[in-house]
Motif scaffolding. Sequence first.
Motif, PDB file in Angstrom:
ATOM      1  N   THR A 225      -4.968 -75.357 -27.383  1.00  0.00           N
ATOM      2  CA  THR A 225      -4.286 -74.348 -26.570  1.00  0.00           C
ATOM      3  C   THR A 225      -4.859 -72.975 -26.917  1.00  0.00           C
ATOM      4  N   LEU A 226      -6.106 -72.788 -26.581  1.00  0.00           N
ATOM      5  CA  LEU A 226      -6.775 -71.537 -26.915  1.00  0.00           C
ATOM      6  C   LEU A 226      -6.192 -70.391 -26.090  1.00  0.00           C
ATOM      7  N   ARG A 227      -5.777 -69.332 -26.758  1.00  0.00           N
ATOM      8  CA  ARG A 227      -5.307 -68.163 -26.013  1.00  0.00           C
ATOM      9  C   ARG A 227      -6.230 -66.994 -26.313  1.00  0.00           C
ATOM     10  N   GLN A 259      -0.664 -62.467 -26.046  1.00  0.00           N
ATOM     11  CA  GLN A 259       0.025 -63.712 -25.670  1.00  0.00           C
ATOM     12  C   GLN A 259       0.923 -64.215 -26.786  1.00  0.00           C
ATOM     13  N   LYS A 260       0.661 -63.751 -28.005  1.00  0.00           N
ATOM     14  CA  LYS A 260       1.519 -64.149 -29.136  1.00  0.00           C
ATOM     15  C   LYS A 260       1.525 -63.004 -30.139  1.00  0.00           C
ATOM     16  N   ILE A 261       2.707 -62.680 -30.629  1.00  0.00           N
ATOM     17  CA  ILE A 261       2.818 -61.620 -31.631  1.00  0.00           C
ATOM     18  C   ILE A 261       3.430 -62.233 -32.878  1.00  0.00           C
ATOM     19  N   VAL A 262       2.742 -62.044 -33.998  1.00  0.00           N
ATOM     20  CA  VAL A 262       3.137 -62.733 -35.225  1.00  0.00           C
ATOM     21  C   VAL A 262       3.725 -61.744 -36.223  1.00  0.00           C
ATOM     22  N   PHE A 263       4.941 -62.056 -36.686  1.00  0.00           N
ATOM     23  CA  PHE A 263       5.608 -61.195 -37.657  1.00  0.00           C
ATOM     24  C   PHE A 263       5.845 -61.961 -38.952  1.00  0.00           C
ATOM     25  N   TYR A 264       5.678 -61.285 -40.060  1.00  0.00           N
ATOM     26  CA  TYR A 264       6.012 -61.844 -41.370  1.00  0.00           C
ATOM     27  C   TYR A 264       7.341 -61.230 -41.776  1.00  0.00           C
ATOM     28  N   ASN A 265       8.285 -62.086 -42.111  1.00  0.00           N
ATOM     29  CA  ASN A 265       9.658 -61.634 -42.340  1.00  0.00           C
ATOM     30  C   ASN A 265       9.937 -61.444 -43.824  1.00  0.00           C
ATOM     31  N   PHE A 266       9.782 -60.208 -44.306  1.00  0.00           N
ATOM     32  CA  PHE A 266      10.230 -59.906 -45.664  1.00  0.00           C
ATOM     33  C   PHE A 266      11.705 -59.540 -45.614  1.00  0.00           C
ATOM     34  N   SER A 267      12.044 -58.541 -44.796  1.00  0.00           N
ATOM     35  CA  SER A 267      13.467 -58.295 -44.576  1.00  0.00           C
ATOM     36  C   SER A 267      13.700 -57.597 -43.250  1.00  0.00           C
ATOM     37  N   THR A 268      14.767 -57.995 -42.596  1.00  0.00           N
ATOM     38  CA  THR A 268      15.063 -57.508 -41.253  1.00  0.00           C
ATOM     39  C   THR A 268      16.546 -57.186 -41.137  1.00  0.00           C
ATOM     40  N   ALA A 326      -8.531 -70.775 -35.027  1.00  0.00           N
ATOM     41  CA  ALA A 326      -8.974 -71.772 -34.050  1.00  0.00           C
ATOM     42  C   ALA A 326      -8.229 -71.641 -32.726  1.00  0.00           C
ATOM     43  N   SER A 327      -7.067 -71.037 -32.744  1.00  0.00           N
ATOM     44  CA  SER A 327      -6.257 -71.059 -31.526  1.00  0.00           C
ATOM     45  C   SER A 327      -6.284 -69.752 -30.742  1.00  0.00           C
ATOM     46  N   SER A 328      -7.019 -68.752 -31.222  1.00  0.00           N
ATOM     47  CA  SER A 328      -7.045 -67.472 -30.525  1.00  0.00           C
ATOM     48  C   SER A 328      -8.467 -66.926 -30.450  1.00  0.00           C
ATOM     49  N   ARG A 329      -8.899 -66.529 -29.274  1.00  0.00           N
ATOM     50  CA  ARG A 329     -10.256 -65.984 -29.135  1.00  0.00           C
ATOM     51  C   ARG A 329     -10.391 -64.631 -29.832  1.00  0.00           C
TER      52      ARG A 329
END
Length: 503
Positions: A225-227, A259-268, A326-329
């Motif tokens: 599913t290459l985006r 197409q995808k936004i990646v967050f790392y959750n330390f504290s929210t 591998a999944s994102s250009r």
Amino acid sequence: MVAIEGRKRAMRLNLSNLVGCVMMVVTALVILNVVVILQSPRAEPDFFSQSQQSPDRDVSVFQPKAWGEDTRRPATAHNVTADLPRIKVKVISTQVCPGLSVEFSTSADGTFQRVDGYRALLYSAHLDEEEGVVRVVLLRLRTNPKGGLLCQGWYPGREGEPLEVVEGGIMDLPESHGRSFTTSLLTCPLAAKRDGSRLVAVSVVVKKCDVAPNLLFLSEVSNSTLRDFTVCVTPLNFRYSRAYELVEMIELNKVLGAQKIVFYNFSTGYNVDKALQYYTLRGDVEILPWHLPLRTDTWPPTKNPPEIHYFGQMAALNDCLYRYRASSRYIVFQDLDEFIVPKTYANWSEMVSVRQAKQPKVSAFQFRCVFFRKEWPKLAEDFEGNDVALRYNSVVLRHTLRETKILAHNVRSKFIVIPKKTKVVGIHTLWKHTGVIDKVPDSDALLHHYRSWESPNDQQPKLDDRTLVDKFGPRLVKKLAKSWEALSDIPLDVDLKSYGTSV
Ligand SMILES: *[C@@H]1O[C@H](CO)[C@@H](O)[C@H](O)[C@H]1NC(C)=O
Ligand SMILES: *[C@@H]1O[C@H](CO)[C@@H](O)[C@H](O)[C@H]1NC(C)=O
Ligand SMILES: *[C@@H]1O[C@H](CO)[C@@H](O)[C@H](O)[C@H]1NC(C)=O
Ligand SMILES: *[C@@H]1O[C@H](CO)[C@@H](O)[C@H](O)[C@H]1NC(C)=O
């Protein structure tokens, strides 16, 4: 509920490379006489202490769903030295290390794992099929020896010998700012397959046949599913609660091409959690738990310096690079208050394809930063969406004045990389790559950075800049109105004091 959803997704992500393998693993584990012991949580004096071999209890069959259970404590408690739930996997029939039992121990947050006899925190393992290596993302105490880590590679389906032990090579990444812990990559020369069996997980040890207190399943490698664009964001911290900023950030990035936004959750904060849950369910967002068991920055600051620079930002960004390789250009690296805004192109997609055609060797596109100062509020005249901009506290639509000064490439710049050609990313530039960096001229695109200035009276010349409003404003306001309708039960912001005296 948010936590459980986020957690399940994270586990799905961890395990998604095992789609098809999960069944194989289950079968293989049974064939290999693997006994899985799920122990109830127990206290531990020190995250780094040697694991104690305790008598096995509560023998149960392997149940992947047990891994998805939410075991986290409230976000205020980042100290995961206590109450680690532990899953033990005993592999009986390896010949290389007869009787070796692998102990799987997930931290309460399902993320960082320790190494016996070496002070390090392991986060993830990523397979590079082309190079035949696995790269482990870790944080290590700098006073450790530079060598001496071994990788146990697990090929559960392989008849006779499921284990291969190899020497790993450590590379410390830059930008550790003199903190006691540094981000490192451990490269393990392990092939993706052995006798037709796939490598599924690695453990990191100091002695060949050590029982590892860690087990890292390989992250997703599928390119089916290459985006085009994945955006990687620095860990959310200090009970991040500016939901108005987050929602706008997600919506504007989507308008630009994400197409995808990646967050790392330390504290929210709770409002941000709800917004993230909304976007996760819609498939726009991926949340990775990031509850570092180290002393980190606090607000207000304390005398004790943090043990790692800025919430382990370098580790998160490089994890993101390898995880979506591998999944994102293309992978976009920028903060919550920064936007790569094309001027002469319709969107990111057109921008990279036009520029790449001119420079086929490109490994990254780098953008010059310009400050839109928050002390200079100004709506764009005659813009139809101004009422929406005011209602939802839009940062980008309420600040159309910028400094005339545009910073040089490499000074606070941000970038879009071609992950296959990128080895190490930094905060403002690439540290290791195998191509050419395209320094995009400010006439073509700029990195808009919306921020408050330390010295508000500083007399920088200002300039009206309507690029963003005119090109992307109309679509942005429609999206803001729609999302905030769906999120009407959460506040735009939360006063951090409501979380206690320090965050
Ligand atoms: C972030 O982590 C905290 C603490 O574990 C958790 O309560 C929260 O639900 C998480 N948020 C998301 C969106 O995963
Ligand atoms: C973490 O928890 C352990 C066990 O409860 C405690 O001994 C230790 O002091 C805590 N560390 C910090 C930094 O709060
Ligand atoms: C996906 O990966 C396979 C195996 O590495 C490769 O042959 C194929 O060309 C890749 N597909 C795309 C679209 O990159
Ligand atoms: C980007 O712009 C091009 C050219 O106008 C258009 O064909 C394409 O659909 C746009 N892509 C996105 C994701 O908006």
